[in-house]
Design an enzyme around this catalytic site. Sequence first.
Site, PDB file in Angstrom:
ATOM      1  N   ASN A 231      70.687 -13.772  30.661  1.00 15.70           N
ATOM      2  CA  ASN A 231      69.947 -13.086  31.722  1.00 15.70           C
ATOM      3  C   ASN A 231      68.455 -13.274  31.492  1.00 15.70           C
ATOM      4  O   ASN A 231      68.038 -13.912  30.521  1.00 15.70           O
ATOM      5  CB  ASN A 231      70.335 -11.603  31.770  1.00 15.70           C
ATOM      6  CG  ASN A 231      70.058 -10.918  30.450  1.00 15.70           C
ATOM      7  OD1 ASN A 231      68.919 -10.829  30.007  1.00 15.70           O
ATOM      8  ND2 ASN A 231      71.111 -10.454  29.796  1.00 15.70           N
ATOM      9  N   ASP A 327      80.220  -1.890  24.798  1.00 15.89           N
ATOM     10  CA  ASP A 327      78.904  -1.301  25.066  1.00 15.89           C
ATOM     11  C   ASP A 327      78.316  -0.833  23.725  1.00 15.89           C
ATOM     12  O   ASP A 327      78.805   0.115  23.120  1.00 15.89           O
ATOM     13  CB  ASP A 327      79.046  -0.132  26.038  1.00 15.89           C
ATOM     14  CG  ASP A 327      77.690   0.334  26.548  1.00 15.89           C
ATOM     15  OD1 ASP A 327      76.806   0.624  25.716  1.00 15.89           O
ATOM     16  OD2 ASP A 327      77.521   0.396  27.773  1.00 15.89           O
ATOM     17  N   LYS A 358      73.845   7.169  33.597  1.00 13.54           N
ATOM     18  CA  LYS A 358      74.072   6.490  32.302  1.00 13.54           C
ATOM     19  C   LYS A 358      73.784   7.426  31.136  1.00 13.54           C
ATOM     20  O   LYS A 358      74.482   7.404  30.118  1.00 13.54           O
ATOM     21  CB  LYS A 358      73.189   5.239  32.193  1.00 13.54           C
ATOM     22  CG  LYS A 358      73.727   4.076  33.002  1.00 13.54           C
ATOM     23  CD  LYS A 358      72.801   2.879  32.988  1.00 13.54           C
ATOM     24  CE  LYS A 358      73.286   1.874  34.051  1.00 13.54           C
ATOM     25  NZ  LYS A 358      72.348   0.800  34.293  1.00 13.54           N
TER      26      LYS A 358
END
Length: 430
Positions: A231, A327, A358
Site C-alpha cells: 500500500n 490483526d 475501531k
Amino acid sequence: MHKYAPLAQPVCVSGEPGRIIPAMQGNRILLGVTGGIAAYKSAELVRRLRERGAQVQVVMTAAAREFVGALTFQALSGRPVRTDLWDSAAEAAMGHIELARWAEAVLVAPATADFLARLAEGRADDLLTTLCLATAAPIAVAPAMNRLMWANAATVANVERLRQRGVRVFGPAEGAQACGEVGEGRMLEPPELADQLAVLLPAAGPLHGRRVLITAGPTRERIDPVRFISNRSSGKMGFAVAQAAREAGAQVVLVSGPVSLPTPPGVRRVDVESAEAMLTAVQNEVAAADIFISTAAVADYRPAHPSGQKIKKTSERLQLEMERTTDVLASVAARADRPFVVGFAAETESVEQNARAKLLKKNLDMIAANEVSHSKGFDCEDNHLIVLWRNARQDLGAGPKLALARELIRLIGESYAAAGKARPRDTVQA
Ligand code: CTP
C-alpha cells in the site's frame, strides 16, 4: 496513579574551557569490551563515563580478557565485571535478561571485526552478544581494527547490516595503528566516545524510563518471488512518532515495514516485510513494552497460496485467492499483560465514526484518526489527526507529521500516566 520518575539531565562544563558536555547523571550504561589492543583505552572510557555521573556495567568477552584484566574494569567501574553467560553466581545477582533491561544504552568499545560479524549475524554465543540481542536499549559500537580488516568487504557488509538495524557506529578514526600501519581503523578517543554516547541516552522527559514499541510503514504480501501486494504508506508518521517518543525520553523499538527512511537517533529498529513477520516481531518485543503504538498500514489480506515460481501470463484472467492476516494491534490489546495500546485509523470517509468503532472493537486505550486519500495522510509530509478516547476527543488539527507526533506523544504520556500503567519492572535499578 503512576508518577513519572523525574530525572534531571543537566549539562556540565568539562575541563576544557567552553566545552559543554551533557551530563549522564544516573544513566545506566552497559560497556562491552571485546578483544582488541584498544581495550586498554576502554579503561579510561569507564572513567570518563563515571565522571559524567553514569553507572557503568562492564561486560568483557573472553578475548578481551587476554588484553586487559577484569580487575582493572572492576576497580574503575565499581562493579564486578560480567564475563560469562554461565556464571551462576553472577546470574543469580542479576540475570542476563535483567541486565539487558537495566541498560539504557549499550556501547561496545572496542568492537573487533569478529564481534561485528557475530552481532550482524544475530548470534548469542557469549554473554555480550546475548545481551545485545535481548536489550531494547540503543546499541553503539566503536570499531577498532587493522585498516585492511576495516576495509574488507565482509566487514563493510556487516557494518552496513548493523547500521540498517539502527546500531550506531562511532568512528573509527584514521591514524597510526598498533600494528604499525597507518589508516582507518583506530578506536575513537574516550572523551569523543562519551560525547557521542550522550546523544543516545534517554533525555529527561515525560516518557523517561518507559519502553515504547511502535509499528510503522506498509507490509508486503508475496504473490510470487517477484511480485507483492502493498500500500502507499511511507512510514513517515510512524517514524515521526518514534522520534517524538525518543525525544520524550522513552526507549523506543520501531518495527518497520519496507520504507526508505533513516532510523531516528537512539531508536532501535527491526525491519520486516510481511504482516506475519510484523506480528512475530511485535510478539518478540511486546512483553517488555509499556506502550504500544500501531501506526503501520498492515495488510488485511494476503495471497492464500503464494507461488514458488514467477506466475506466467498463460491465461486471460488471473484470480488471486486472498486470506485474512492477523490483526497485530488487536492481538496486542487482547493480551493479559497488555501495555497501554494506541491505534491509528486510516479512513477515507466517516473518519471519526469509523475510528471510534475501531477503538471499541479492538479494545484500545486511544486511537488517532486520519483521513487518507490520494493527496492526504499517506506518503506526504503533513497530516491531520483527531485523537479519540472512550469518553473524549481532541482535534490536533493539520500540520507537519513531526509536530503532530510530538503533540500525540504528549497526550499519550498524560493518558498513560493517568491510566496508572506503571509496571513492576519499572523499579529495576542498580
Ligand atoms: N492493524 C494491525 N494489523 C492489521 C490491520 C490493522 O495492527 N492486520 C492496525 C493498524 O496499525 C492501525 C489499526 O489497526 O493501528 C487500524 O488499521 P486500519 O487499516 O485503519 O483499519 P483495519 O483494522 O485494517 O480495518 P479496515 O481496513 O476495515 O478499515
